[in-house]
Enzyme design. Structure first.
Site: not given
Length: 268
Positions: A74, A120, A215
């Site tokens: 992502h 992911d 992230s």
């Protein structure tokens, strides 16, 4: 030939001792995180993008070989260019240890599902390999399909927001996040059906958790010999904030993707 090159990559990691920093981290539980001991997580990288013009930090990542970084799918937008900053402690200060590499190739998982955060994970091949040193080193990879037990003490690292809606950190941060087992994290009042067995939960006690900007970064877990393994890649957390009870940070489980990681590295 490519398989031989892959073998040599892992031999180099073994020679330099993957996951064994020259400057060990200072461990302990600290609310809202802690400025790290400089270069104590030498596999942590800053993934930077030109999406807003000047290069800026968008995600974390982990060096797993001299020319390979693992991050979250992502974090990648096909319209943007990316560079990888390695050996970094501060996002703002000029550092002699800093090494910059372009992203020669970015391979996101072919079955990545943005809506459900499935698969992911992404691999970045650097434009040229880096030399390992006291400030740049690869993390160890876990054993295939290994599972962490409930309460395992692991650490999240990154330059994410220091608090909900807060500013991004300048200095690399670390925070202790105990692992939450799948049985607990998949309960309806935790993450429920969103959780799969290819994910890891850590935190969720309302004290510390990953924030925006973390992230793609690692979930670092220490082995009995003192070395560190990347067991997770930061995927998502609660939209309600950074430190939400029963909403731990969710990581892509690296041990579930080792076959794919090795296949991509050997075929490229």
């Amino acid at each position: 030939m490519k398989k031989l090159l892959l073998l040599l990559i892992f031999m180099v990691a073994d020679v330099f001792g993957c996951g064994l920093p020259a400057y060990p981290p200072v461990l302990g539980r600290v609310v809202a995180g802690l400025d790290v001991n400089p270069h104590s997580w030498p596999w942590q990288v800053s993934l930077q993008s030109d999406k807003s013009g000047p290069w800026e930090h968008v995600c974390g990542g982990t060096l797993i070989a001299p020319e390979w970084v693992v991050t979250a799918a992502h974090c990648i937008n096909g319209r943007n260019n990316y560079t990888v900053e390695i050996g970094m402690h501060s996002l703002k200060a000029s550092e002699e240890s800093l090494v910059s590499r372009g992203a020669a190739r970015i391979i996101t998982h072919e079955d990545y599902n943005m809506m459900l955060s499935r698969n992911d994970i992404a691999l970045i091949k650097l434009s040229t390999p880096v030399d390992f040193s006291d400030t740049i080193m690869s993390s160890c990879l876990p054993q295939r399909n290994s599972t962490l037990s409930n309460g395992t003490a692991c650490y999240i690292t990154g330059w994410g927001q220091l608090s909900t809606e807060g500013v991004m950190a300048d200095i690399l941060q670390q925070a202790l996040l105990p692992v939450v087992d799948h049985e607990t994290c998949s309960q309806p009042d935790w993450w429920g059906a969103l959780m799969t067995n290819k994910m890891i939960c850590a935190g969720g006690d309302g004290v510390t958790a990953g924030c925006n900007g973390d992230s793609g970064g690692p979930l670092n877990c220490q082995n009995p010999d003192g070395s560190w393994t990347i067991h997770g890649v930061v995927s998502f957390g609660s939209g309600q904030g950074c430190n939400v009870f029963k909403k731990p940070t969710v990581f892509t489980k690296v041990s579930s993707y080792l076959d794919r990681i090795e296949k991509v590295m050997s075929n490229d």
